[in-house]
Motif scaffolding. Structure first.
Motif, PDB file in Angstrom:
ATOM      1  N   GLU A 699       0.818  -1.208   0.000  1.00  0.00           N
ATOM      2  CA  GLU A 699       0.000   0.000   0.000  1.00  0.00           C
ATOM      3  C   GLU A 699       0.855   1.264   0.000  1.00  0.00           C
ATOM      4  N   TYR A 779     -10.393  -2.527  -3.307  1.00  0.00           N
ATOM      5  CA  TYR A 779      -9.476  -2.162  -2.227  1.00  0.00           C
ATOM      6  C   TYR A 779      -9.997  -0.898  -1.539  1.00  0.00           C
ATOM      7  N   SER A 781      -8.810   1.372   1.825  1.00  0.00           N
ATOM      8  CA  SER A 781      -7.670   1.466   2.742  1.00  0.00           C
ATOM      9  C   SER A 781      -8.062   1.292   4.198  1.00  0.00           C
ATOM     10  N   ARG A 812      -8.560  -5.560   3.800  1.00  0.00           N
ATOM     11  CA  ARG A 812      -8.513  -4.340   2.991  1.00  0.00           C
ATOM     12  C   ARG A 812      -9.264  -4.458   1.684  1.00  0.00           C
TER      13      ARG A 812
END
Length: 842
Positions: A699, A779, A781, A812
């Motif tokens: 990430e 996705y 966060s 996530r």
């Protein structure tokens, strides 16, 4: 104490740099974390070597996305150094390390049997790097050639046309020219695409002196000033064939053949640019101008979209059933595929369906007798076989048959119906298998192909695989070459487009005359062209080379008006996933050739996906995959990196497939900027990188970040870089990316479109359209702070999905099983072929 060292820039490899700062990153894998010291030992900016001490950067981390960590401790060290003040040049470096200040230094190049790393400092000023003077790049240029400056259509490239005389053909022998062009200057590395055999191309690489044994059609030199100088021999114009050889002292040798009864000119195009791709673009644009007057017209022919032919999974009979082909065996194999749940949309009936003479003889000793199929193997004829296949397997939409361009390996049978119906000619060929072959005369070849393809169409056949096209280059008499080469190409192109549109496969056709005459022009639809020699399931050494060769051949074929075909493979095979991953990122079609009953369904499900129209599709990226490191030889032990891209510019995703083509475990550090579509100077955009095999995600990356992998022998990985959307939701920053379908090797290619925004009521809305069903991944966060029941609403076609089809994966990723939801909700496709998913959050 032993330690394993992984560095970027890598040891044993040449790296071009155009930045003001050079950042070194070293990963040290050790059994304990004592006071390790790491240095870059280098001669950057000086003739003397010195040490650059690296700082402990373990807090910033270089995520390990694939493979196992062999040691208990993984330490990261990093430091920057300013590039030398000189405009351009080279330097070398290695890595040394020790455990504490009193220990002896250990040298990574010696421990790991690697050469020093080489750095090439490209010019920061692209205008000054360019030079219209070709002699800047070549020493001892031959006085027998004419060098003409041409205007480049690719900004940033200089372009030249090099020409010279070739004598006329006489007494049944071709006219030839064989002369040294000159010696490329300031060479660091070279790459050439050579003719491994008459029909096939393959890569050759080396150091500062050019040397290869075969004839090359393309040669690229990486200079010590960072410039790429690329040469392309032009063929197929005025019956002249031009290739490049190498001579003593690193010379480039022009080797040209003229089939005309008059003198002619050979042509070579040369381009120089700071990037290989820019130079290649300049060459291809100019080559199209040269061949344009010789294009065959296909105006008025109706064609169909390529996607309808290439986006399904296809079964080929060749390796799975073999040459002893019968209707019974084909039907049995298809029944077995259906029984095990392998849903194909295309079938290729390969070699040995035809009616041939000389039963039980070798293929090269057999000739084609008539259009109708072999009566012993297909007792009721080809049309009945096709009808039976369609009746029993309605999911098979496309059925193609194999044939050789001249009919069969042994040509036309002298005593058959075809020889009696069409004008023929005995032609001499250069082959150890036979000295001559009977072929349809060029005067009658258009009628022949029209009749043949009309027969196939009437029988229900929808496409062809035209093989052995290299026979055109085996003909020894110049007159035969003049008459046959373009006539056969044009007749096949016109007839195939008229009857099958683009649903054809051109095989054994990577010879210069066909590349320039048939595959380079853009006046007809894109067709599929075999990109390399065959898949050989029983040859252990062939598999890594097969993928390596295809990735390098694509450096040229991606610029042609073709879709490169990396050949079939078997899903139950020691290298099955290795080949499957390569096919998925190739951007081309995917064919399997499984032995009946030997199917790996888990693998099939990674490379295909069902649609709402109850068909099965493969997920092809938008661009053709190609190697990112064209100057690395397969024997140097580097990981093969194949890059591609899918989606729209700026918002799409870069994909890199990584393949261990060596015999030992290999590791590498991968800069995010190496992903196609990501630029090193675009540091404001944020990314995540996800690995296919284990779903690991790195990430909060930018273009200067790095990730790493460890690959065992035969291992591979596919990494996808996703640009993230940054929004503020409930007064907190949130980063999102639509991943596509999870569990698919190129699942991001299932995305047709996506849109992320904050609605007027403050809710986050994510709209996604997909071309296939599967598990959609998104996705988020800070997914952990949101509850699926309280905070999410997921709709398909405006209707809520069942709760069980939505869950969190790895903390996530929001997962939505679109396929299961579609079935449980009883939704129908109607006229559309996309599925629309909406996710609301907040």
């Amino acid at each position: 104490m032993s330690a394993r060292v992984i560095s970027y820039p890598p040891l044993g490899q040449t790296t071009c740099l155009e930045t003001e700062k050079i950042k070194f990153t070293v990963i040290l894998e050790v059994s304990s974390g004592h006071d390790w010291e790491v240095q870059i030992w280098h001669n950057i900016g000086s003739s003397d070597w010195s040490g650059l001490s690296l700082q402990d950067a373990s807090s910033t981390s270089v995520p390990l996305l694939s493979g196992h960590q062999d040691s208990q401790v993984r330490l990261v060290f990093s430091e920057e150094i300013s590039r030398p003040e000189f405009e351009s040049g080279t330097a070398k470096f290695t890595v040394r390390y020790r455990e504490g200040p009193t220990a002896e230094w250990q040298w990574a190049n010696g421990k790991q049997n690697l050469n020093d790393g080489e750095l090439i400092f490209g010019s920061m000023d692209t205008d000054s790097a360019s030079s219209a003077d070709f002699t800047k790049y070549f020493d001892h240029l031959s006085p027998e050639v004419n060098v003409e400056v041409r205007k480049s259509e690719a900004p940033g490239a200089d372009l030249w046309r090099i020409s010279g005389p070739v004598e006329e053909a006489q007494h049944g022998q071709q006219g030839v020219a064989n002369l040294p062009l000159g010696v490329p200057s300031s060479v660091s590395r070279f790459f050439a695409l050579v003719r491994l055999s008459t029909p096939w191309l393959g890569p050759r690489q080396g150091g500062d002196q050019l040397a290869w044994k075969e004839d090359a059609i393309l040669c690229s030199v990486l200079r010590t000033d960072g410039m790429h100088v690329v040469l392309l021999g032009v063929s197929g114009v005025d019956d002249v064939l031009t290739v490049l050889g190498s001579g003593p002292g690193g010379k480039v040798v022009v080797k040209s053949q003229n089939d005309n009864l008059r003198p002619a000119q050979f042509q070579i195009l040369a381009a120089a640019a700071t990037e290989f791709e820019i130079a290649m673009s300049a060459l291809v644009y100019e080559a199209r101008k040269i061949v344009r007057p010789y294009e065959v017209s296909t105006d008025g022919l109706e064609v169909q979209w390529l996607s309808s032919w290439c986006d399904g999974l296809t079964y080929c009979t060749w390796n799975g059933i073999g040459q002893d082909l019968t209707e019974k065996k084909i039907l049995s194999a298809l029944d077995e595929l259906k029984a095990q749940g392998v849903k194909i949309s295309g079938l290729i009936i390969d070699d040995n369906w035809q009616s041939l003479d000389n039963e039980d003889a070798h293929s090269w000793s057999r000739g084609w007798t008539r259009f109708e199929a072999n009566p012993k193997a297909f007792p009721q004829g080809l049309k009945k076989t096709v009808a039976t296949i369609r009746e029993r397997h309605p999911n098979i939409e496309y059925i193609a048959v194999w044939h050789a361009l001249l009919g069969y390996w042994g040509g036309i049978a002298p005593g058959g119906e075809l020889a009696a119906t069409y004008k023929t000619k005995e032609v001499q060929i250069k082959s150890a298998a036979r000295k001559s072959v009977l072929a349809i005369d060029p005067d009658d070849i258009q009628r022949f192909y029209n009749d043949f393809y009309n027969f196939l169409s009437t029988a229900g056949i929808t496409g062809v695989k035209a093989d052995a096209q290299s026979f055109l280059d085996l003909m020894s008499d110049p007159e035969d070459r003049r008459r046959f080469t373009t006539s056969y190409q044009d007749a096949w192109s016109i007839s195939s487009l008229r009857h099958f549109g683009p649903k054809v496969i051109s095989c054994m056709s990577l010879l210069p005359q066909i590349i320039f005459h048939s595959q380079l022009p853009t006046n007809k639809p894109t067709t599929v062209v075999r990109n390399s020699d065959d898949f050989f399931p029983d040859v252990e050494d062939s598999h890594a080379w097969h993928v390596f060769c295809n990735a390098h051949n694509a450096l040229l074929t991606r610029y042609l008006n073709v879709l490169p075909d990396w050949d079939m493979f078997q899903t139950s095979h020691p290298y099955a996933t290795f080949h499957a991953a390569a096919r998925c990122i190739s951007g081309g079609p995917i064919y399997i050739t499984d032995i009946p009953g030997q199917h790996n369904m888990a693998l099939v499900n990674q490379i295909t996906a069902p649609t709402i129209q109850e068909t099965t599709v493969i997920l092809r990226p938008s661009l053709v995959g190609r190697t990112l490191d064209m100057y690395n030889d397969i024997n140097e032990g580097h990981i093969l990196r194949i890059g591609t891209y899918t989606g729209r510019a700026q918002t799409g995703s870069g994909i890199i497939g990584l393949f261990n083509v060596s015999t030992t475990t290999k590791s590498c550090i991968l800069p995010v900027s190496d992903f196609p579509g990501i630029y090193v100077d675009d540091t404001d955009r944020a990314y995540i990188v996800r690995a296919h095999t284990n779903g690991k995600i790195a990430e909060s990356l930018n273009s200067t970040s790095t990730v790493s992998i460890n690959l065992a022998q035969k291992s591979w990985e596919i990494l996808t870089a996703y640009p993230t959307h940054s929004l503020t939701l409930s007064s907190k920053s949130i980063h999102l990316a639509v991943l596509g379908l999870l569990g698919k090797m190129t699942g991001v290619a299932a995305l047709v479109n996506s849109d992320i925004n904050i609605s007027s009521n403050g809710r986050l809305r994510i709209d996604v359209s997909l071309k296939a069903l599967g598990i959609l991944g998104i996705y988020i966060s800070d997914l952990t702070r949101w509850d699926i029941d309280d905070d999410f609403m997921v709709l398909i076609s405006g209707k809520p999905v069942p709760r069980k089809t939505v869950w969190k994966e790895d903390g996530r990723v929001l997962a939505v099983d679109v396929g299961e939801a579609w079935r449980e909700m009883g939704l129908k496709a109607g006229w559309g072929n996309e599925v629309f998913v909406s996710v609301f959050l907040g």
